[in-house]
Design an enzyme around this catalytic site. Structure first.
Site, short mmCIF file in Angstrom:
data_model
loop_
_atom_site.label_atom_id
_atom_site.label_comp_id
_atom_site.label_asym_id
_atom_site.label_seq_id
_atom_site.Cartn_x
_atom_site.Cartn_y
_atom_site.Cartn_z
CB THR A 98 -45.39 13.09 -108.42
OG1 THR A 98 -44.58 12.96 -109.80
CG2 THR A 98 -46.26 12.11 -108.61
CB SER A 133 -48.09 11.01 -116.54
OG SER A 133 -47.32 9.72 -116.39
N GLY A 172 -38.63 11.52 -103.41
CA GLY A 172 -37.59 10.82 -102.61
C GLY A 172 -37.12 11.79 -101.67
NE ARG A 213 -27.17 -26.56 -112.45
CZ ARG A 213 -27.72 -26.70 -111.36
NH1 ARG A 213 -27.23 -26.22 -110.50
NH2 ARG A 213 -28.85 -27.41 -111.07
N GLY A 237 -33.09 -21.73 -108.81
CA GLY A 237 -33.30 -21.41 -107.41
C GLY A 237 -32.07 -20.30 -107.07
CB THR A 297 -44.34 3.71 -113.67
OG1 THR A 297 -43.72 3.42 -112.37
CG2 THR A 297 -45.00 2.51 -114.37
CD GLU A 322 -36.95 11.40 -113.59
OE1 GLU A 322 -36.79 12.18 -114.55
OE2 GLU A 322 -36.74 11.60 -112.22
CG ASP A 328 -46.77 5.26 -117.32
OD1 ASP A 328 -47.07 4.58 -116.45
OD2 ASP A 328 -47.42 5.10 -118.46
#
Lengths: 697, 697
Positions: free
Chosen positions: A163, A169, A202, A336, A426, A447, A449, A451
């Site tokens: 990229t 892409s 990466g 809950r 929360g 997005t 590998e 998009d």
């Protein structure tokens, strides 16, 4: 490799089914065989998945929140070193280099790591699934011998430099060049402008000492298109860039901060001729280019085809992450309590609220569908990458299926993790309960590998091509006629399933209407017809301009782009539906078949509800039947409510995979303690009187 | 207060409108008066907003990514101190304490801080909008004199201790007790079980030295319901908890990590009787309880009504955040190129892709609607809180409107920021481009200050109550008849707008069909009728069980819960539509009226498309007209494309508010540089020949 440890540890399945107002006489109810379904969900690689789940229980691999950027990056590198020392990464590689040549199993193992730490997963994915895999799949024996062992062992951490800042892409248009110099028998790697900097890579910000760099191969004045080159980039000792190479840190990101993404640029960097990964194209010492694939276009797509494994593995990883999110939220929802229930003095469990069921159970059904669809995809992948059935057609089908399923499952994960987090209020926002962290880490999956929108457009183009093939030699008029008939529902109604689409003549009762929609053949026909009709509609529009100028054709394509992407999504949904249906057909246990059948119905009717406007405007479902769809979904929710804990139990997560305090049973204990407190207070006679009651007297 | 600085700084409006294939002859096109629309969007507090925007430009208030948890918290506290030293927080408070008694203006200023740092905004919101505001609104003169000055000046950082681990949205059921002891004239604050720990409290983990604590007030053996108490919790010198008080850090969260959320618990902590904030209920020294509001229920809702300002301000803040996200993504989309365009040798700008327009422009239209609706809400708030029109009815209407708009706008912000981030690809995932950080910080807005689903259910109950009021004294049979007529569309068709709902008789062309839907009266009728009909349907279901047992009634309510919440959402959408329509009606500039009219149409038709299945199954829109809705939306996208930069320019953001490198113009420069590179290469005659072209020869 890691041994298969016996699974003696305690399972994270809440033991008691809480009181539910929705569940009636539980005794006569069908029952899911949890162990059976768990085996089904493990798919074609049950042993590999169990092994990888054992690995994922190791706390050294678990994400820790609140670290600084540097700490997260160093931790991820350390985790990878531990992984490498255990041989976890070997599975995909050649036997002569210590591997198992098990392409499908490698992905199955990789996918299971998502419960430990997505940063570890993706940083490992960059190293072994992209950098080393490029050497393996695009290189030849010399590269396997020279570069692969150190890439596998992590002695050489690597980046996958495809990229660019200006081209994501659209890989074919990258600006980086590799120009061959016959005088020195070297390639000169160069970045001609800022937009051609490699970006979002990466390992590039800090750890990589080499990179597989994609660049336009130019020799003898001809550009042969994008090829991949092995380029050392940093001094392993000092960590400094080698001469001519520069870069930038991409810095803090929305998630995956254990991965050090960065930018690289090259100023006339010279590498030996033999550093071209030359499986699909080579340059002789004198500069002559040769390739086993004559068409530059097909050559490009063949090289990029090796990238499909990333998409396949993301489909599986995000499905597991969705399951984990639902496990956490549904466990919490079953314990809950909030607001008074119909039982006096008792608050209602969240999962008994219709809205809460609506928010989570259809997503559970979708996740089940994805498990089955992913196994189909993984087998298609292994068929090709094991070489067992590596044909052009199979490769194309694999790429189309991956391009359809990866968008659906990655978007589903973000949507599901968000809904799960909101459903936990929360506490869902606290990092300790994992939902926000998982969502943040998985955000980029939609997005990278490929998009998602670009991938779906690829699927759409394939659907249009297949559609056009039917009409080879036909005239434009023939084509228009066929499309009109398709859109009018002729093909659909002549398919023997007239009983569904009777818009004006639908006089039957609502119940009958739903019955017709429950038939699997009818369901398949409705889903398939929607794809066919949308494609026929677009095909007819494009047919109108088939003799027009290229700009007019481009404008017509663009005017239908949104619909085309929707058609691709519909095609992906059909594949998921088919995989789920096939899996269900294979179930013989009666209770399991019933309950899983309801999950299948929930998945299918949720699709019908989502696309109801289309079915109504196209006359495929009548208004009357359409009105009944939502009511039927609500009935399915009631039926599934008592089986929810069984359905999430079948995901097979253990406490070390879950690690969310709210899904640990603590909430149930807190609720019991609170109720006991008030019961004791009432029994003691010392409870204060409610002011309202004093007024009534 | 901050002076109104003249706005001489450069505006962040990309200067040049990029080439668009969608825009035709630009000369004859209507044109938006950007300055006029900018004034419209500033609403009723233009000066206050401009001042606050100046404040938000100060880099000391800007979020910094990559900090550790501790660093983020300390930075937010320092930011608040700077704010306090500037008097930013004074506006809402009494004039005698240095304030301006400007309730509405205070919220407008608060909202604008979202572009600086949501953590700063919310930490300040906890201090001044909740902790100090509780003292102001629930206390009386003694409390204003004693506690308020230090709360305003930040000398006493405070927590607002309402939510408990076991009770979030159901405040009436909190477990914490405040039992009056007449012997010592003290209240004893106590936490009876783990679920009654106060939780998710901003400032509680570290900085707060006092808290306004909500607890069940018990005196003389009677529980008078939830009241608020001022409780010192930490030693200001040492930072240690005071005796009897304990707590826990909520730790890392999905966002807003500058706010130190934590838990508090109380072990028989004694506070003076006078620390009860006694505006709506008091206890005499002998323990006698008195209140100006006789009904405990009404008293409770009156006290909680003071919380509405949080909801109002979140509606405004998230609308501005959505605008900022769209500003970033649309600016980038107007510069970034990807894949070949219809113009040879030129790549296509993202914003010219239909799909890209579809993803972003309807969200832009929704954001516009929210700006106008928010101003209506803010005025309703100021009417009540200034005392100018503080009636019960106005309070209830304000609370209903806030409860409807806050869910819609907070969800919209998450959805929009996510779509914006995806639309920017990998660069959208980098923290420097702000979309991921804003989304993470705003995530909790959908569940705090009232969980969105719970708020919408409140709206639904109000709608049902209003509906039932029409039938006071009517029999069940009357009611059923009315509901049936409503559902059948009788009320709708007799309203003089027959021309839309002609399901079977709709023989007019598609164009005519859309024309009918463009009429504002018709639009209003369609949106209003949907609310009315959904409520009538639910009312009819509930009417069937009105003589049944309470558990049966509860079950019937639950079986309609999802629909009720959808009806509330529809009501909220109607309010947004009405506000947008009113704003549009006030525009006299022709170009602005035309372009803004298209935005209004896009907003409205997107609603019709979203709810099309409902309109079709209920016979309100015919299948034929329904099919045309999507096509009309696509035409609106084409029309709006050339006006996109004007529309985002009207948000009035300056570079210091945007701060995203991809929206700085850098991408445009990169693209120009790349194109120039290839143009020069071609001109030089040294460009490599494409391999494909060598084969054609």
């Amino acid at each position: 490799m890691v041994d298969t440890a016996p699974r003696t540890t305690q399972r994270t399945t809440p033991a008691s089914t809480p009181a539910s107002q929705a569940s009636g006489a539980a005794g006569s109810e069908p029952k899911l065989d949890v162990a059976l379904v768990e085996r089904m969900l493990r798919g074609s690689y049950p042993e590999v998945r169990l092994q990888a789940r054992e690995v994922a229980k190791d706390s050294r691999f678990h994400k820790v929140d609140g670290y600084s950027l540097d700490e997260q990056r160093e931790r991820a590198l350390e985790q990878m070193k531990v992984q490498a020392s255990q041989g976890f990464q070997l599975r995909a590689f050649p036997k002569r280099l210590g591997g198992l040549e098990d392409a499908g199993g490698n992905l199955a193992a990789f996918e299971e790591l998502v419960t430990a730490d997505p940063s570890l997963q993706i940083k490992g994915g960059v190293q072994w699934g992209l950098f080393a895999a490029a050497i393996l799949h695009l290189g030849t024996e010399y590269h396997h011998d020279t570069f692969l062992p150190d890439a596998i062992s992590l002695k050489v951490p690597g980046a996958f430099a495809m990229t660019e800042t200006g081209h994501g892409s659209d890989v074919a248009s990258v600006g980086t060049t590799a120009t061959y110099d016959p005088d020195t028998e070297e390639f000169v790697i160069d970045t001609p402008f800022r937009g051609a900097w490699k970006d979002y890579l990466g390992n590039a910000a800090k750890h990589a000492t080499a990179a597989t760099v994609f660049a336009q191969l130019i020799t003898k004045g001809v550009n042969h298109g994008v090829h991949c080159f092995y380029v050392p980039i940093r001094d392993a000792e000092t960590g400094e860039f080698l001469p001519g190479i520069g870069g930038e840190d991409d810095g803090h990101k929305g998630g995956l901060n254990g991965v050090d993404n960065g930018r690289l640029h090259f100023d006339h960097v010279r590498i030996p001729r033999t550093n071209l990964l030359n499986r699909y194209g080579d340059v002789a010492p004198d500069g002559t280019y040769t390739s086993s694939i004559d068409s530059p276009g097909r050559r490009f797509f063949t090289m990029l085809g090796t990238l499909v494994q990333g998409r396949v593995s993301l489909d599986g990883s995000t499905t597991i992450a969705s399951a984990l999110g639902l496990f956490i939220a549904l466990t919490y929802a079953s314990q809950r309590r909030q607001f008074a229930s119909a039982v006096p003095g008792q608050e209602q469990v969240l999962l008994d609220y219709q809205r809460h069921q609506r928010r989570l159970l259809p997503r559970l059904a979708q996740t089940y569908a994805q498990y089955f669809a992913h196994d189909v995809l993984l087998n298609a992948f292994d068929d090709v990458f094991s070489g067992r059935a590596d044909t052009d057609e199979n490769r194309q089908n694999l790429e189309t299926l991956a391009a359809a399923l990866k968008p659906l499952s990655t978007w589903h994960a973000l949507d599901t993790l968000q809904e799960a987090r909101e459903a936990c209020g929360g506490s869902g926002f606290l990092a300790e309960n994992r939902l926000v962290g998982l969502r943040a880490d998985l955000d980029v999956y939609v997005t990278f590998e490929g998009d998602n929108n670009v991938l779906l457009q690829l699927v759409g183009k394939r659907l249009l091509t297949d559609y056009a093939k039917q009409f080879k030699g036909a005239t434009g008029v023939d084509l228009a006629k066929f499309a009109a008939a398709q859109v009018a529902g002729k093909a659909f109604n002549e398919g023997g399933i007239r009983r569904v689409g009777q818009n004006l003549r639908d006089l039957a009762g609502v119940g009958h209407g739903i019955e017709a929609l429950k038939d699997h053949e009818t369901q398949r026909a409705l889903l398939q017809d929607r794809v066919d009709t949308m494609i026929a509609e677009i095909g007819a529009e494009l047919n109108k301009v088939r003799r027009a100028t290229p700009p007019e054709q481009a404008a017509a394509f663009n005017a239908n782009q949104d619909q085309l992407i929707e058609a691709s999504r519909a095609w992906g949904e059909l594949q998921q539906w088919q995989a789920f249906t096939d899996a269900l057909d294979g179930v013989t246990d009666a209770g399991t078949k019933t309950v899983l059948g309801w999950v299948h119905s929930l998945f299918t009717f949720t699709l019908f509800e989502k696309h109801l406007a289309w079915y109504l405007t196209h006359g495929r479902i009548s208004a009357r039947r359409g009105q009944a769809v939502t009511g039927y979904i609500n009935r399915l929710l009631e039926r599934l409510r008592p089986h929810t804990l069984d359905l999430i139990g079948a995901f097979g997560f253990e406490p070390e995979h879950v690690r969310a305090p709210i899904a640990s049973g603590a909430e149930g204990i807190r609720q019991d303690e609170a109720r006991a407190h008030y019961a004791n207070l009432r029994a003691s006679g010392e409870a204060p009187i409610d002011e309202k009651k004093t007024k009534k007297r």
